[in-house]
Design a protein around this motif. Structure first.
Motif, mmCIF file in Angstrom:
data_model
loop_
_atom_site.group_PDB
_atom_site.id
_atom_site.type_symbol
_atom_site.label_atom_id
_atom_site.label_comp_id
_atom_site.label_asym_id
_atom_site.label_seq_id
_atom_site.Cartn_x
_atom_site.Cartn_y
_atom_site.Cartn_z
ATOM 1 N N SER A 6 -37.945 50.897 20.217
ATOM 2 C CA SER A 6 -36.701 50.630 20.938
ATOM 3 C C SER A 6 -36.266 49.182 20.742
ATOM 4 O O SER A 6 -37.088 48.280 20.621
ATOM 5 C CB SER A 6 -36.851 50.960 22.423
ATOM 6 O OG SER A 6 -37.902 50.234 22.988
ATOM 7 N N GLU A 7 -34.985 49.019 20.710
ATOM 8 C CA GLU A 7 -34.357 47.728 20.417
ATOM 9 C C GLU A 7 -34.786 46.621 21.381
ATOM 10 O O GLU A 7 -35.021 45.486 20.976
ATOM 11 C CB GLU A 7 -32.842 47.904 20.470
ATOM 12 C CG GLU A 7 -32.059 46.626 20.298
ATOM 13 C CD GLU A 7 -30.573 46.821 20.531
ATOM 14 O OE1 GLU A 7 -29.818 46.009 19.989
ATOM 15 O OE2 GLU A 7 -30.172 47.759 21.246
ATOM 16 N N LYS A 8 -34.888 46.922 22.662
ATOM 17 C CA LYS A 8 -35.150 45.907 23.680
ATOM 18 C C LYS A 8 -36.630 45.809 24.057
ATOM 19 O O LYS A 8 -36.981 45.167 25.038
ATOM 20 C CB LYS A 8 -34.335 46.210 24.941
ATOM 21 C CG LYS A 8 -32.835 46.238 24.724
ATOM 22 C CD LYS A 8 -32.326 44.838 24.489
ATOM 23 C CE LYS A 8 -30.816 44.816 24.448
ATOM 24 N NZ LYS A 8 -30.288 43.489 24.533
ATOM 25 N N VAL A 29 -41.608 58.195 9.098
ATOM 26 C CA VAL A 29 -40.202 58.178 9.506
ATOM 27 C C VAL A 29 -40.078 57.215 10.683
ATOM 28 O O VAL A 29 -40.803 57.346 11.670
ATOM 29 C CB VAL A 29 -39.738 59.595 9.921
ATOM 30 C CG1 VAL A 29 -38.323 59.558 10.480
ATOM 31 C CG2 VAL A 29 -39.851 60.553 8.752
ATOM 32 N N TYR A 30 -39.195 56.250 10.569
ATOM 33 C CA TYR A 30 -38.984 55.249 11.609
ATOM 34 C C TYR A 30 -37.643 55.480 12.290
ATOM 35 O O TYR A 30 -36.650 55.756 11.632
ATOM 36 C CB TYR A 30 -39.007 53.831 11.015
ATOM 37 C CG TYR A 30 -40.353 53.452 10.455
ATOM 38 C CD1 TYR A 30 -41.315 52.859 11.258
ATOM 39 C CD2 TYR A 30 -40.662 53.704 9.126
ATOM 40 C CE1 TYR A 30 -42.556 52.521 10.743
ATOM 41 C CE2 TYR A 30 -41.905 53.367 8.605
ATOM 42 C CZ TYR A 30 -42.846 52.780 9.417
ATOM 43 O OH TYR A 30 -44.082 52.453 8.917
ATOM 44 N N HIS A 31 -37.649 55.358 13.610
ATOM 45 C CA HIS A 31 -36.399 55.488 14.369
ATOM 46 C C HIS A 31 -36.415 54.457 15.500
ATOM 47 O O HIS A 31 -37.375 54.382 16.257
ATOM 48 C CB HIS A 31 -36.245 56.888 14.951
ATOM 49 C CG HIS A 31 -35.008 57.023 15.783
ATOM 50 N ND1 HIS A 31 -33.747 57.079 15.220
ATOM 51 C CD2 HIS A 31 -34.831 57.063 17.119
ATOM 52 C CE1 HIS A 31 -32.858 57.174 16.193
ATOM 53 N NE2 HIS A 31 -33.482 57.157 17.356
ATOM 54 N N GLU A 32 -35.344 53.688 15.588
ATOM 55 C CA GLU A 32 -35.194 52.692 16.656
ATOM 56 C C GLU A 32 -34.122 53.157 17.639
ATOM 57 O O GLU A 32 -33.000 53.467 17.238
ATOM 58 C CB GLU A 32 -34.807 51.332 16.077
ATOM 59 C CG GLU A 32 -34.666 50.264 17.142
ATOM 60 C CD GLU A 32 -34.234 48.920 16.574
ATOM 61 O OE1 GLU A 32 -34.497 47.919 17.227
ATOM 62 O OE2 GLU A 32 -33.621 48.886 15.480
ATOM 63 N N ILE A 33 -34.481 53.214 18.904
ATOM 64 C CA ILE A 33 -33.542 53.598 19.951
ATOM 65 C C ILE A 33 -32.758 52.360 20.364
ATOM 66 O O ILE A 33 -33.335 51.387 20.860
ATOM 67 C CB ILE A 33 -34.274 54.204 21.159
ATOM 68 C CG1 ILE A 33 -35.007 55.478 20.731
ATOM 69 C CG2 ILE A 33 -33.295 54.475 22.301
ATOM 70 C CD1 ILE A 33 -35.906 56.060 21.782
ATOM 71 N N GLN A 34 -31.462 52.404 20.132
ATOM 72 C CA GLN A 34 -30.600 51.282 20.488
ATOM 73 C C GLN A 34 -30.492 51.173 22.012
ATOM 74 O O GLN A 34 -30.194 52.157 22.686
ATOM 75 C CB GLN A 34 -29.217 51.453 19.867
ATOM 76 C CG GLN A 34 -29.234 51.437 18.349
ATOM 77 C CD GLN A 34 -29.821 50.160 17.789
ATOM 78 O OE1 GLN A 34 -29.373 49.060 18.106
ATOM 79 N NE2 GLN A 34 -30.837 50.294 16.960
ATOM 80 N N ALA A 57 -32.819 55.328 31.550
ATOM 81 C CA ALA A 57 -34.122 55.870 31.153
ATOM 82 C C ALA A 57 -33.999 57.303 30.650
ATOM 83 O O ALA A 57 -34.623 57.675 29.645
ATOM 84 C CB ALA A 57 -35.096 55.788 32.318
ATOM 85 N N LEU A 58 -33.215 58.114 31.322
ATOM 86 C CA LEU A 58 -33.084 59.509 30.896
ATOM 87 C C LEU A 58 -32.418 59.634 29.531
ATOM 88 O O LEU A 58 -32.744 60.535 28.758
ATOM 89 C CB LEU A 58 -32.346 60.326 31.947
ATOM 90 C CG LEU A 58 -33.138 60.561 33.243
ATOM 91 C CD1 LEU A 58 -32.292 61.336 34.245
ATOM 92 C CD2 LEU A 58 -34.443 61.288 32.968
ATOM 93 N N ALA A 59 -31.509 58.733 29.206
ATOM 94 C CA ALA A 59 -30.887 58.743 27.880
ATOM 95 C C ALA A 59 -31.929 58.418 26.811
ATOM 96 O O ALA A 59 -31.955 59.041 25.741
ATOM 97 C CB ALA A 59 -29.729 57.748 27.818
ATOM 98 N N GLN A 60 -32.798 57.462 27.101
ATOM 99 C CA GLN A 60 -33.857 57.118 26.151
ATOM 100 C C GLN A 60 -34.824 58.283 25.993
ATOM 101 O O GLN A 60 -35.200 58.634 24.874
ATOM 102 C CB GLN A 60 -34.605 55.860 26.594
ATOM 103 C CG GLN A 60 -35.663 55.427 25.591
ATOM 104 C CD GLN A 60 -36.210 54.045 25.864
ATOM 105 O OE1 GLN A 60 -35.546 53.210 26.461
ATOM 106 N NE2 GLN A 60 -37.419 53.790 25.418
ATOM 107 N N GLN A 61 -35.210 58.905 27.088
ATOM 108 C CA GLN A 61 -36.115 60.052 27.030
ATOM 109 C C GLN A 61 -35.494 61.199 26.224
ATOM 110 O O GLN A 61 -36.174 61.830 25.420
ATOM 111 C CB GLN A 61 -36.447 60.530 28.442
ATOM 112 C CG GLN A 61 -37.320 59.562 29.217
ATOM 113 C CD GLN A 61 -38.736 59.553 28.716
ATOM 114 O OE1 GLN A 61 -39.376 60.594 28.661
ATOM 115 N NE2 GLN A 61 -39.233 58.389 28.355
ATOM 116 N N LYS A 62 -34.210 61.446 26.423
ATOM 117 C CA LYS A 62 -33.528 62.509 25.695
ATOM 118 C C LYS A 62 -33.538 62.231 24.193
ATOM 119 O O LYS A 62 -33.780 63.127 23.389
ATOM 120 C CB LYS A 62 -32.091 62.659 26.201
ATOM 121 C CG LYS A 62 -31.342 63.793 25.548
ATOM 122 C CD LYS A 62 -29.941 63.942 26.137
ATOM 123 C CE LYS A 62 -29.193 65.078 25.458
ATOM 124 N NZ LYS A 62 -27.850 65.249 26.008
#
Length: 79
Positions: A6-8, A29-34, A57-62
């Motif tokens: 995650s970004e932060k 596979v890499y993925h960063e959650i903005q 938080a729920l948006a990140q979990q989703k």
């Protein structure tokens, strides 16, 4: 391997992730959650040294769930 960050996140920083790439397979596979942060991966509250998230938080979990499901889908078979 799927690596979700995650970004932060001020604990598992992008620099630490970059340094650990040599320990993971080249197909990782890499993925960063903005806007996400460290604490919202487990929803266990503020973590000392972490940055505040810009997304709920729920948006990140989703997003985590969506990326894992997408990654688990089998590759299409060739004819």
């Amino acid at each position: 391997v799927l690596s979700i960050s995650s970004e932060k996140d001020a604990l598992a920083t992008q620099e630490k992730i970059k340094q650990s790439k040599k320990q993971l397979p080249s197909q990782t596979v890499y993925h960063e959650i903005q806007g996400g942060n460290h604490a919202q991966f487990g929803m266990y509250g503020k973590q000392k040294g972490d940055q505040p998230a810009d997304i709920p938080a729920l948006a990140q979990q989703k997003e985590i769930i969506q990326r894992v499901i997408e990654w688990l889908k089998p590759a299409k078979k060739l004819p």
